[in-house]
Design a protein around this motif. Structure first.
Motif, PDB file in Angstrom:
ATOM      1  N   UNK A 103       8.473  -4.675   7.009  1.00  0.00           N
ATOM      2  CA  UNK A 103       8.895  -5.899   6.320  1.00  0.00           C
ATOM      3  C   UNK A 103       9.547  -6.874   7.297  1.00  0.00           C
ATOM      4  N   UNK A 104       9.861  -6.382   8.497  1.00  0.00           N
ATOM      5  CA  UNK A 104      10.586  -7.223   9.453  1.00  0.00           C
ATOM      6  C   UNK A 104       9.661  -7.991  10.386  1.00  0.00           C
ATOM      7  N   UNK A 105       8.358  -7.824  10.206  1.00  0.00           N
ATOM      8  CA  UNK A 105       7.415  -8.589  11.009  1.00  0.00           C
ATOM      9  C   UNK A 105       7.088  -7.929  12.337  1.00  0.00           C
ATOM     10  N   UNK A 106       5.887  -8.212  12.847  1.00  0.00           N
ATOM     11  CA  UNK A 106       5.522  -7.775  14.181  1.00  0.00           C
ATOM     12  C   UNK A 106       4.993  -6.360  14.300  1.00  0.00           C
ATOM     13  N   UNK A 107       5.067  -5.584  13.210  1.00  0.00           N
ATOM     14  CA  UNK A 107       4.547  -4.218  13.272  1.00  0.00           C
ATOM     15  C   UNK A 107       3.757  -3.929  12.007  1.00  0.00           C
ATOM     16  N   UNK A 108       2.587  -3.344  12.158  1.00  0.00           N
ATOM     17  CA  UNK A 108       1.807  -3.018  10.987  1.00  0.00           C
ATOM     18  C   UNK A 108       0.351  -2.814  11.322  1.00  0.00           C
ATOM     19  N   UNK A 109      -0.399  -2.362  10.313  1.00  0.00           N
ATOM     20  CA  UNK A 109      -1.807  -2.095  10.528  1.00  0.00           C
ATOM     21  C   UNK A 109      -2.543  -2.286   9.214  1.00  0.00           C
ATOM     22  N   UNK A 110      -3.785  -2.707   9.310  1.00  0.00           N
ATOM     23  CA  UNK A 110      -4.590  -2.912   8.110  1.00  0.00           C
ATOM     24  C   UNK A 110      -4.765  -1.606   7.335  1.00  0.00           C
ATOM     25  N   UNK A 111      -4.732  -0.484   8.068  1.00  0.00           N
ATOM     26  CA  UNK A 111      -4.911   0.802   7.405  1.00  0.00           C
ATOM     27  C   UNK A 111      -3.775   1.115   6.444  1.00  0.00           C
ATOM     28  N   UNK A 112      -2.622   0.501   6.655  1.00  0.00           N
ATOM     29  CA  UNK A 112      -1.507   0.791   5.747  1.00  0.00           C
ATOM     30  C   UNK A 112      -1.833   0.314   4.338  1.00  0.00           C
ATOM     31  N   UNK A 113      -2.695  -0.713   4.209  1.00  0.00           N
ATOM     32  CA  UNK A 113      -3.097  -1.150   2.869  1.00  0.00           C
ATOM     33  C   UNK A 113      -3.829  -0.022   2.150  1.00  0.00           C
ATOM     34  N   UNK A 114      -4.716   0.662   2.878  1.00  0.00           N
ATOM     35  CA  UNK A 114      -5.477   1.770   2.273  1.00  0.00           C
ATOM     36  C   UNK A 114      -4.553   2.936   1.920  1.00  0.00           C
ATOM     37  N   UNK A 115      -3.751   3.366   2.903  1.00  0.00           N
ATOM     38  CA  UNK A 115      -2.897   4.531   2.667  1.00  0.00           C
ATOM     39  C   UNK A 115      -1.891   4.248   1.555  1.00  0.00           C
ATOM     40  N   UNK A 116      -1.274   3.067   1.602  1.00  0.00           N
ATOM     41  CA  UNK A 116      -0.246   2.726   0.621  1.00  0.00           C
ATOM     42  C   UNK A 116      -0.803   2.627  -0.781  1.00  0.00           C
ATOM     43  N   UNK A 117      -1.965   1.994  -0.912  1.00  0.00           N
ATOM     44  CA  UNK A 117      -2.511   1.829  -2.250  1.00  0.00           C
ATOM     45  C   UNK A 117      -2.951   3.180  -2.810  1.00  0.00           C
ATOM     46  N   UNK A 118      -3.354   4.103  -1.931  1.00  0.00           N
ATOM     47  CA  UNK A 118      -3.706   5.446  -2.413  1.00  0.00           C
ATOM     48  C   UNK A 118      -2.470   6.137  -2.979  1.00  0.00           C
ATOM     49  N   UNK A 119      -1.325   5.956  -2.314  1.00  0.00           N
ATOM     50  CA  UNK A 119      -0.087   6.549  -2.825  1.00  0.00           C
ATOM     51  C   UNK A 119       0.208   5.997  -4.222  1.00  0.00           C
ATOM     52  N   UNK A 120       0.184   4.674  -4.337  1.00  0.00           N
ATOM     53  CA  UNK A 120       0.548   4.053  -5.609  1.00  0.00           C
ATOM     54  C   UNK A 120      -0.430   4.444  -6.710  1.00  0.00           C
ATOM     55  N   UNK A 121      -1.715   4.416  -6.367  1.00  0.00           N
ATOM     56  CA  UNK A 121      -2.721   4.734  -7.374  1.00  0.00           C
ATOM     57  C   UNK A 121      -2.676   6.212  -7.749  1.00  0.00           C
ATOM     58  N   UNK A 122      -2.347   7.069  -6.769  1.00  0.00           N
ATOM     59  CA  UNK A 122      -2.236   8.499  -7.073  1.00  0.00           C
ATOM     60  C   UNK A 122      -1.130   8.732  -8.079  1.00  0.00           C
ATOM     61  N   UNK A 123       0.004   8.062  -7.859  1.00  0.00           N
ATOM     62  CA  UNK A 123       1.114   8.226  -8.798  1.00  0.00           C
ATOM     63  C   UNK A 123       0.682   7.759 -10.185  1.00  0.00           C
ATOM     64  N   UNK A 124       0.068   6.566 -10.240  1.00  0.00           N
ATOM     65  CA  UNK A 124      -0.344   6.017 -11.531  1.00  0.00           C
ATOM     66  C   UNK A 124      -1.345   6.947 -12.216  1.00  0.00           C
ATOM     67  N   UNK A 125      -2.319   7.402 -11.430  1.00  0.00           N
ATOM     68  CA  UNK A 125      -3.369   8.231 -12.003  1.00  0.00           C
ATOM     69  C   UNK A 125      -2.826   9.592 -12.445  1.00  0.00           C
ATOM     70  N   UNK A 126      -1.951  10.181 -11.629  1.00  0.00           N
ATOM     71  CA  UNK A 126      -1.368  11.471 -11.968  1.00  0.00           C
ATOM     72  C   UNK A 126      -0.537  11.383 -13.242  1.00  0.00           C
ATOM     73  N   UNK A 127       0.254  10.305 -13.329  1.00  0.00           N
ATOM     74  CA  UNK A 127       1.094  10.116 -14.517  1.00  0.00           C
ATOM     75  C   UNK A 127       0.242   9.927 -15.757  1.00  0.00           C
TER      76      UNK A 127
END
Ligand SMILES: Nc1ncnc2c1ncn2[C@@H]1O[C@H](COP(=O)(O)OP(=O)(O)OP(=O)(O)O)[C@@H](O)[C@H]1O
Ligand SMILES: [Mg+2]
Lengths: 428, 274
Positions: free
Chosen positions: A366-390
């Motif tokens: 969130x502080x800028x200057x560090x990150x990767x496009x792959x984090x969109x994939x990994x992060x959304x899998x986490x969120x969707x897994x939680x939603x789907x599991x629930x």
């Protein structure tokens, strides 16, 4: 020029005797990595201690989430659930890709939810009410998103309004425009056998498709890193040994083939996943391999240094916001495809927060200057897994929000802590 | 010395709010000449450097490049002309690695894609010539020492093909050997026909490499001296605006105070009219 300088460096000079050896390129204090697997392990432990966690927390998190839900309900890791999970994740994930760019720049875009809804409305109204062909309506919807983003970028970069405020105005404004576009009825149903419907409903049923894509990805990865390593060797700069290339390729191949196998157990390779992965790979390429991506990172590091290096700061900023608007619109197409309609709640609810949370959970700072496009994939899998599991366990969305909130908080805490340790370890 | 100046400043003025940082400053740099720019803290040296580099364009005055007036309104224009600058505050991106910083804004590309291998090779070569030990060219700038950063910033300015190199206190954070290397480098730049502006507080360094010394005092020119024919005392008194005697120094201070008060009054009047 450099060669004649180094010749001089060897000559005696009226400087202290230490001068002669000063040309040694490698600092003796540098901790050189040991060869082989012991080397990887100690390198890994060093990185862990100095806060360079990368995508490790999220991968561990994904495994934990998978195991927890699997214990509760054995359908969770089944082919059908996982395939649907991937398809559902694509829309939010695409929006998160744009967010990654904005976060790397060191800014935030709060308008992506509304922009995605607006784009869906534009698409539906153009296609259904005005008879514009679907492909053209889709392009115009993407253009709408890009223009909305560029407008945010303009106010931020040229007028100097904080991005937070501009995009907050966008959040409200574009939502209003969407309601206006949708008209009194509030819902426009899409052709359920058309192009947009296919985005999330089409599957490549031939089992060769999924395995083929996995093979292509693994082969391309290996060849690219092998060629890079050969060029490095030829140029005399440090390169990865072949054993490490093989290890990395294997680390990619295992999940690639497992997922391909899973898809084939259900309906085949989903078109949504192909497009999402394509956008992630392309964005990763742009961020890491092009001078444009380098400029985005530079701005995230120090705006003033970037400006003095001759970078057109405003142009980069505007383009990043335009890109964020375009990916938001693209994500909106996928979300509209899932419900086969554009309606008043398109782009509303937790979409914005999920997209930002996905990028951060995936490891983009969130502080800028560090990150990767792959984090969109990994992060959304986490969120969707939680939603789907629930959903699978029949847990109310109230609890789901609280848990997703806690995961986001955990991700931000990890981000902040790793930034702090990186500072003390001299890495940020 | 008769050649046309590669870079000439004519009547440069720059104001920050109520501070008149530069007033009618003149400066000429010829090819193959090292001009030292000296002055007390706050004299306006860095401000002058920034106007030349396009970072903070002057309010008034003309910059002439190879004899014709040019507008340097952003860093990019200065770079295009062939002005390379090492800033006092270095201006590096902490999150990028050494290679990324060295080539920032002028990355090498191969078929449109960043050529990391070639950039890394050249970075190592370049840093080796500056005699700097850096653990690896692939670690973020944040993990380097102050002197190592400074060397990276200096190396950075040599990467394009500049005609004028401006060094704002380049040796401030450097050790004995690295300072010697930078001074050697300045001499080599002169031999290659480049113009060099060297900002420094170290008189020994200045006298070792500079041809001329331009003194700034309170944002104005206070004389330009030929290093060979001037004593260190003369330069120092131009910097402090006093001869070496406490009485004249006190008198001069009093004069300065009234001058400053007048200037402030004039600035205020001007500000009110605008
Ligand atoms: N961005 C700014 N805003 C306001 N005032 C400024 C700014 N930059 C410089 N100044 C003022 O301009 C004057 C000249 O500053 P400058 O940095 O050029 O001095 P300097 O000669 O480089 O000093 P030093 O030897 O300490 O580096 C100072 O009085 C300073 O306060
Ligand atoms: Mg200064």
């Amino acid at each position: 020029m450099t060669t004649d300088l180094s010749e001089n460096a060897g000559e005696p000079r009226e400087t202290p005797p230490a001068a002669g050896q000063a040309v040694a390129a490698v600092d003796p204090r540098l901790l050189v990595r040991e060869e082989g697997f012991a080397g990887y392990w100690s390198e890994f432990r060093r990185k862990l201690r100095s806060g360079e966690l990368g995508s490790l927390p999220v991968v561990v998190g994904l495994i934990v989430i998978g195991l927890v839900f699997q214990v509760q309900d054995s359908a969770f890791l089944g082919a059908e659930n996982l395939s649907n999970l991937f398809v559902t994740a694509a829309g939010t994930g695409l929006i998160a890709v744009g967010i990654v760019f904005v976060l790397v720049l060191g800014e935030i875009d709060l308008s992506v939810g509304s922009v995605s809804g607006l784009a869906a409305a534009v698409l539906a109204v153009l296609n259904v009410h005005h008879g514009v062909p679907e492909w053209l309506a889709l392009l115009l919807a993407l253009l709408t998103g890009a223009l909305a983003g560029a407008l945010h970028g303009f106010f931020f970069a040229r007028i100097g309004v904080p991005a937070f405020v501009v995009t907050l105005a966008g959040l409200l404004g574009w939502n209003g425009l969407m309601l206006q576009v949708l008209g009194a009825n509030g819902t426009v149903n899409l052709d359920d056998s058309g192009l947009v419907a296919a985005l999330t409903n089409h599957y490549f049923t031939d089992i060769a498709a999924a395995y083929g894509l996995a093979t292509l990805a693994v082969a391309a990865f290996f060849l690219a890193s092998w060629r890079d390593s050969r060029r490095r060797e030829a140029a005399g700069v440090p390169s990865r040994p072949l054993s490490e290339l093989v290890l990395r390729t294997a680390a990619l191949a295992v999940p690639a083939y497992v997922v391909a196998w899973l898809f084939n157990q259900y309906k085949g390779l989903p078109l949504a996943v192909v497009i999402f992965l394509g956008v992630v790979v392309a964005s990763d390429f742009v961020l890491r391999r092009t001078s444009y991506g380098r400029k985005v990172f530079a701005l995230g590091g120090s705006v003033e240094a970037a400006r003095r290096a001759g970078i057109d700061v405003a142009a980069v900023r505007i383009s990043v916001f335009a890109l964020s608007g375009a990916t938001a619109a693209l994500g909106g197409m996928f979300l509209a495809s899932q419900i086969n309609a554009a309606n008043q709640s398109s782009g509303a609810g937790s979409l914005l927060m999920n997209a930002i949370a996905a990028a951060v959970i995936g490891g983009t700072s969130l502080f800028g200057g560090r990150g990767s496009a792959w984090s969109a994939l990994l992060g959304v899998l986490v969120i969707q897994s939680i939603a789907s599991g629930m959903a699978l366990l029949g847990i109310a969305s109230a609890v789901q929000y609280m848990i997703t909130g806690a995961v986001l908080l955990a991700a931000v805490v990890i981000d902040s802590l790793s930034r702090r340790t990186q500072k003390t370890a001299g890495r940020a | 010395m008769s050649a046309t100046p590669v870079l000439a400043l004519r009547g440069i003025s720059k104001r920050f709010g109520a501070v008149q940082a530069l007033t009618d400053v003149e400066l000429e740099i010829r090819p193959g000449e090292v001009v030292a720019l000296v002055g007390d803290n706050g004299a306006g040296k860095s401000t002058l450097v920034k106007t030349i580099a396009g970072v903070a364009p002057a309010d008034d005055g003309v910059i002439e490049w190879e004899g014709r007036p040019v507008t340097v309104d952003r860093p990019h224009t200065a770079q295009e002309l062939g002005i390379a600058t090492v800033y006092q505050d270095l201006a590096l991106c902490d999150n990028l690695d050494v290679v990324g910083n060295l080539f920032l804004g002028r990355e090498l590309r191969r078929a449109g894609v960043l050529d990391e291998v070639e950039m890394e090779r050249r970075s190592r070569e370049l840093l080796a010539t500056l005699s700097i030990r850096i653990p690896s060219v692939r670690i973020p700038i944040a993990s380097l020492s102050g002197g190592q950063r400074q060397t990276v910033a200096i190396a950075r300015s040599l990467l394009g093909e500049p005609k004028v190199v401006i060094l704002d206190e380049p040796t401030a954070a450097l050790g004995v050997e690295q300072t010697a290397q930078v001074l050697d480098l300045v001499e080599r730049l002169r031999e290659r026909g480049l113009g060099v502006i060297l900002v420094s507080h170290n008189m020994a360094d200045v006298r070792a490499v500079a041809d001329r010394v331009a003194v700034l005092r309170l944002g104005r020119n206070n004389g330009t001296f030929d290093v060979r024919t001037t004593t260190q005392e003369q330069i120092v008194s131009a910097i402090t605006g006093a001869t070496d005697n406490a009485v004249t120094r006190r008198a001069r201070r009093a004069a300065d105070r009234t001058e400053a008060a007048e200037a402030a009054g004039a600035a205020e009047a001007e500000g009110g009219g605008a």
